[in-house]
Design a protein around this motif. Structure first.
Motif, PDB file in Angstrom:
ATOM      1  N   UNK A 131      -6.633  -0.082  12.688  1.00 36.06           N
ATOM      2  CA  UNK A 131      -5.428  -0.891  12.858  1.00 36.06           C
ATOM      3  C   UNK A 131      -4.642  -0.954  11.563  1.00 36.06           C
ATOM      4  N   UNK A 132      -3.331  -0.818  11.670  1.00 31.31           N
ATOM      5  CA  UNK A 132      -2.466  -0.967  10.502  1.00 31.31           C
ATOM      6  C   UNK A 132      -2.121  -2.435  10.252  1.00 31.31           C
ATOM      7  N   UNK A 133      -2.085  -3.229  11.307  1.00 33.75           N
ATOM      8  CA  UNK A 133      -1.744  -4.648  11.178  1.00 33.75           C
ATOM      9  C   UNK A 133      -3.022  -5.469  11.228  1.00 33.75           C
ATOM     10  N   UNK A 134      -3.254  -6.220  10.152  1.00 41.88           N
ATOM     11  CA  UNK A 134      -4.536  -6.914   9.998  1.00 41.88           C
ATOM     12  C   UNK A 134      -4.302  -8.392   9.669  1.00 41.88           C
ATOM     13  N   UNK A 176      -3.725   6.439  -1.477  1.00 43.59           N
ATOM     14  CA  UNK A 176      -2.992   5.292  -2.015  1.00 43.59           C
ATOM     15  C   UNK A 176      -2.820   4.248  -0.910  1.00 43.59           C
ATOM     16  N   UNK A 177      -3.328   3.050  -1.177  1.00 44.12           N
ATOM     17  CA  UNK A 177      -3.196   1.948  -0.231  1.00 44.12           C
ATOM     18  C   UNK A 177      -1.950   1.133  -0.547  1.00 44.12           C
ATOM     19  N   UNK A 178      -1.188   0.782   0.478  1.00 42.91           N
ATOM     20  CA  UNK A 178      -0.083  -0.168   0.332  1.00 42.91           C
ATOM     21  C   UNK A 178      -0.265  -1.288   1.350  1.00 42.91           C
ATOM     22  N   UNK A 193      -0.808  -8.737   7.795  1.00 46.14           N
ATOM     23  CA  UNK A 193      -0.288  -7.797   6.808  1.00 46.14           C
ATOM     24  C   UNK A 193      -0.399  -6.367   7.338  1.00 46.14           C
ATOM     25  N   UNK A 194       0.515  -5.525   6.850  1.00 43.41           N
ATOM     26  CA  UNK A 194       0.508  -4.123   7.249  1.00 43.41           C
ATOM     27  C   UNK A 194      -0.182  -3.288   6.172  1.00 43.41           C
ATOM     28  N   UNK A 195      -1.238  -2.576   6.584  1.00 42.91           N
ATOM     29  CA  UNK A 195      -1.998  -1.709   5.685  1.00 42.91           C
ATOM     30  C   UNK A 195      -1.696  -0.247   6.027  1.00 42.91           C
ATOM     31  N   UNK A 196      -1.337   0.525   5.018  1.00 41.88           N
ATOM     32  CA  UNK A 196      -1.144   1.963   5.203  1.00 41.88           C
ATOM     33  C   UNK A 196      -1.816   2.717   4.065  1.00 41.88           C
TER      34      UNK A 196
END
Length: 222
Positions: free
Chosen positions: A102-105, A126-128, A167-170
C-alpha cells in the motif's frame, strides 16, 4: 412391519424433517391443487369439458414455482456453507503477521515496519513520505541489504509527524543512474479481524489497513 418397511419409514421421516418450511408448504399447496383439479375433472359437464390447456399451464406454473423453492433452499445451504468456510478462514488468519502492499498508510504514532520489494537489479532506493496535501515530510536512501525498513514518524523539519493521519509512501528504484520505476512498500502488520464484504473475505489489521484475501501474504521471518 418388516425391516425394509421400517427403514423406508425412517427415511421418509428424515426427509420430511430435513425439508425446509417453504418446501413443506409448497408441497401441501400442490397436493391441494391436484385434489381440486381432480374434483373439477370428475364433476365437469361432459358436453362442455374444461380446456385441458389450462390444466397444463397451471401444472407448468406449479412446476416452475417448485423449482424456484428448491433453488432457494439450495442457495440457503450454499450460503450456510460459505459462512462456515469464513469461520474456518477467520480461525486460520486471526493473529497472523502479514504484508500488505500500500502507498497510503495510516500513522497512529507507532513505528511502521515495511519491506521494500525492490527489483532484483536495483542497487539504490529512495523513500519519500508525503502528507495528505502532497507536502514532502520525509525522504531517505534505503539500504537494500536490510530485510525490514522502519519509519517512526521522523520528518525533515525535525518535528514528529502528526498522528492519526494517512501518509503517502513511495519508493523510487535505480540501477546506477538508470531509473527503474516507482514502487509501494509492503507493510508488515497483524490480522485483527475477519469479515465479509459483498461476499468476499475482508481483513482488518492493527495498522488500520484493510485488504481482501488476495492482497495479503503471510509474513515469515527467516
Amino acid at each position: 412391519m418388516s425391516t425394509i418397511d421400517s427403514a423406508s419409514a425412517a427415511q421418509a421421516s428424515s426427509n420430511t424433517a430435513s425439508a425446509s418450511p417453504a418446501t413443506q408448504k409448497f408441497g401441501e399447496e400442490f397436493t391441494s391443487f391436484i385434489k381440486l383439479l381432480t374434483a373439477q375433472v370428475q364433476n365437469q359437464d361432459p358436453l362442455a369439458p374444461m380446456d385441458s390447456t389450462q390444466f397444463v399451464d397451471q401444472l407448468a406454473t406449479f412446476s416452475s414455482l417448485e423449482q424456484q423453492v428448491r433453488t432457494n433452499d439450495s442457495l440457503g445451504g450454499i450460503s450456510s456453507l460459505i459462512g462456515e468456510l469464513h469461520t474456518m478462514f477467520a480461525a486460520e488468519w486471526l493473529g497472523e503477521k502479514v504484508t500488505i502492499e500500500s502507498s497510503w498508510i495510516p500513522y497512529s504514532g507507532s513505528e511502521i515496519e515495511y519491506l521494500d520489494n525492490a527489483p532484483t537489479d536495483a542497487d539504490k532506493a529512495y523513500l519519500t513520505v508525503r502528507d495528505p496535501d502532497g507536502e514532502l515530510v520525509w525522504t531517505e536512501i534505503l539500504d537494500l541489504d536490510e530485510d525490514v525498513h522502519r519509519w517512526n514518524g521522523q520528518t525533515s523539519s525535525g518535528d514528529p509527524a502528526a498522528a492519526d493521519m494517512v501518509y503517502e509512501f513511495n519508493i523510487d528504484y535505480y540501477r546506477d543512474t538508470e531509473y527503474l520505476g516507482l514502487g509501494a512498500p509492503q507493510i508488515i502488520t497483524q490480522i485483527t479481524d475477519v469479515g465479509t464484504e459483498n461476499g468476499a473475505l475482508r481483513f482488518g489489521t492493527d495498522s488500520h489497513l484493510t485488504a481482501d484475501l488476495y492482497s495479503v501474504q503471510k509474513y515469515k521471518t527467516e
